[in-house]
Design a protein around this motif. Structure first.
Motif, short mmCIF file in Angstrom:
data_model
loop_
_atom_site.label_atom_id
_atom_site.label_comp_id
_atom_site.label_asym_id
_atom_site.label_seq_id
_atom_site.Cartn_x
_atom_site.Cartn_y
_atom_site.Cartn_z
N CYS A 1 33.62 32.63 39.07
CA CYS A 1 32.79 32.41 40.05
C CYS A 1 32.90 34.27 41.18
O CYS A 1 32.17 34.80 41.79
CB CYS A 1 31.90 31.45 40.61
N LYS A 2 34.23 34.08 40.77
CA LYS A 2 34.97 34.95 42.17
C LYS A 2 34.22 36.31 41.35
O LYS A 2 34.00 37.63 42.03
CB LYS A 2 36.03 34.70 42.76
N HIS A 3 35.19 36.52 40.77
CA HIS A 3 34.66 37.61 39.51
C HIS A 3 33.11 38.02 39.50
O HIS A 3 32.77 38.85 40.04
CB HIS A 3 35.15 37.46 38.61
N LEU A 4 32.42 36.98 39.20
CA LEU A 4 30.79 36.98 39.25
C LEU A 4 29.72 37.65 40.06
O LEU A 4 29.14 38.53 40.20
CB LEU A 4 29.88 35.75 38.69
N SER A 5 30.67 36.56 41.18
CA SER A 5 29.49 37.83 42.55
C SER A 5 30.47 38.22 43.55
O SER A 5 29.56 39.40 43.65
CB SER A 5 30.27 36.31 44.31
N VAL A 6 31.11 38.68 42.91
CA VAL A 6 31.53 40.47 43.56
C VAL A 6 30.69 41.71 42.21
O VAL A 6 29.96 42.74 42.56
CB VAL A 6 33.01 41.15 42.50
N ASN A 7 30.77 41.57 41.42
CA ASN A 7 29.37 42.00 40.11
C ASN A 7 27.89 41.82 40.91
O ASN A 7 26.80 42.32 40.88
CB ASN A 7 29.69 42.01 39.15
N PHE A 8 27.72 40.08 41.38
CA PHE A 8 26.36 40.34 41.61
C PHE A 8 26.39 40.62 43.00
O PHE A 8 24.89 41.35 43.34
CB PHE A 8 26.39 38.61 42.17
N LYS A 9 26.93 41.18 44.34
CA LYS A 9 26.64 41.53 44.91
C LYS A 9 26.83 43.07 45.67
O LYS A 9 26.34 43.55 46.05
CB LYS A 9 27.91 41.22 45.90
N GLN A 10 27.56 43.79 44.05
CA GLN A 10 27.20 45.03 43.34
C GLN A 10 25.37 45.38 43.08
O GLN A 10 25.06 45.99 44.11
CB GLN A 10 28.40 45.63 43.33
N THR A 11 25.34 44.30 42.78
CA THR A 11 23.81 44.44 42.16
C THR A 11 22.55 44.08 43.00
O THR A 11 21.99 44.90 42.85
CB THR A 11 23.53 44.39 40.97
N PHE A 12 23.21 43.68 43.97
CA PHE A 12 22.44 43.04 44.33
C PHE A 12 22.67 42.42 46.14
O PHE A 12 23.04 41.26 46.01
CB PHE A 12 21.40 41.31 44.60
N PRO A 13 22.97 43.38 46.87
CA PRO A 13 24.25 43.34 48.30
C PRO A 13 22.92 42.70 49.31
O PRO A 13 21.71 42.57 48.96
CB PRO A 13 23.96 44.98 48.50
N GLY A 14 23.70 42.34 50.23
CA GLY A 14 23.17 41.66 51.35
C GLY A 14 23.62 39.92 50.91
O GLY A 14 24.14 39.30 50.31
N PRO A 15 23.85 39.31 52.60
CA PRO A 15 24.18 38.81 52.71
C PRO A 15 23.92 36.96 52.09
O PRO A 15 23.99 36.44 52.06
CB PRO A 15 24.61 38.55 53.52
N LYS A 16 22.03 37.19 52.84
CA LYS A 16 21.58 36.43 51.93
C LYS A 16 21.69 36.01 50.22
O LYS A 16 21.62 35.10 49.99
CB LYS A 16 19.72 36.45 51.81
N MET A 17 21.42 37.22 49.67
CA MET A 17 21.89 37.22 48.44
C MET A 17 23.28 36.85 47.43
O MET A 17 23.94 35.57 46.66
CB MET A 17 21.54 38.32 47.76
N TRP A 18 24.21 36.70 48.34
CA TRP A 18 25.72 36.32 48.26
C TRP A 18 25.76 34.91 48.78
O TRP A 18 26.86 34.07 47.45
CB TRP A 18 26.53 36.94 49.22
N GLN A 19 25.31 34.52 49.60
CA GLN A 19 24.70 33.43 50.06
C GLN A 19 24.33 32.26 49.31
O GLN A 19 24.42 31.03 48.43
CB GLN A 19 23.98 32.92 50.80
N LEU A 20 23.00 32.73 47.99
CA LEU A 20 22.41 32.72 47.44
C LEU A 20 23.24 32.07 46.12
O LEU A 20 22.78 30.80 45.16
CB LEU A 20 20.74 32.81 46.56
N PHE A 21 24.26 33.27 45.50
CA PHE A 21 24.38 33.22 44.07
C PHE A 21 26.42 32.09 44.41
O PHE A 21 26.12 31.27 43.98
CB PHE A 21 25.36 34.07 44.27
N TRP A 22 26.60 32.02 45.52
CA TRP A 22 27.22 30.92 45.43
C TRP A 22 26.39 29.04 46.03
O TRP A 22 27.17 28.71 45.93
CB TRP A 22 28.27 31.04 47.37
N LEU A 23 25.29 29.39 46.77
CA LEU A 23 24.98 28.26 46.74
C LEU A 23 24.14 27.92 45.46
O LEU A 23 24.76 26.65 44.48
CB LEU A 23 23.32 28.24 47.36
N ALA A 24 23.59 28.63 44.07
CA ALA A 24 23.69 28.01 42.96
C ALA A 24 25.09 28.16 42.50
O ALA A 24 24.76 27.03 41.05
CB ALA A 24 22.59 29.48 42.34
N ALA A 25 26.04 28.35 42.53
CA ALA A 25 27.24 28.08 41.21
C ALA A 25 28.47 26.99 41.88
O ALA A 25 28.19 25.98 40.74
CB ALA A 25 28.03 29.21 41.71
N TYR A 26 27.85 26.64 43.47
CA TYR A 26 28.19 25.34 43.68
C TYR A 26 27.22 24.45 43.33
O TYR A 26 27.26 22.65 43.43
CB TYR A 26 28.64 25.28 45.57
#
Length: 164
Positions: A64-89
């Motif tokens: 998910c660390k690799h996925l989060s980098v790609n996700f963050k590039q496509t969907f920037p911003g702290p809210k999207m990054w936080q939501l990604f990790w909430l979904a992953a965990y």
């Protein structure tokens, strides 16, 4: 205990990953810990191919660390990054669905991006196989190991060794 395997290869191509997966499977299945194993890595196509061809029964997870980098590039911003990790965990379908609904409201294309990853059991904890006693969804240990090697990773293997 998490078994760790590493190999020194010329490149990360189909042949090298097939070599590694073949030998990893062989060594791990010789032990008395059963056949249920989990392999966590990035979504590198040669890894996927080697697993599919040589060890189809291994549980595959994406780092998910690799996925989060790609996700963050496509969907920037702290809210999207936080939501990604909430979904992953997320450890329950209820929490996961709640987070996915938030993602859908914030950026519907982000939910599509996550759906295109394939099986949820590869990246979100609530879908992990409970027979595998590991709830890790990142390869941080391996990344830390690689980071400690630093510049030594590019040096020749036999540099400075003289024959007897």
């Amino acid at each position: 205990m998490f078994p760790v395997a590493w190999a020194i290869v010329s490149s990360e191509d189909d042949e090298c990953w097939s070599f590694f997966i073949h030998h990893l499977k062989s060594v791990l299945q010789q032990g008395d810990r059963g056949i249920k194993w989990c392999l966590i890595s990035d979504r590198h196509k040669p890894i996927e191919k080697a697993c599919k061809d040589l060890w189809p029964e291994v549980d595959r997870r994406y780092c998910c660390k690799h996925l989060s980098v790609n996700f963050k590039q496509t969907f920037p911003g702290p809210k999207m990054w936080q939501l990604f990790w909430l979904a992953a965990y997320a450890t329950s379908p209820f929490v996961f669905q709640k987070v996915m609904n938030q993602i859908d409201k914030a950026k519907p294309s982000a939910r599509v991006w996550l759906a295109n990853l394939g099986e949820q059991s590869r990246w979100t904890k609530h879908k992990f196989d409970t027979l595998i006693k590991c709830d890790v969804n990142n390869a941080n240990f391996v990344e830390s190991f690689n980071a400690t090697l630093g510049t030594n990773r590019v040096r020749p293997l036999l540099e400075g060794i003289t024959p007897f």
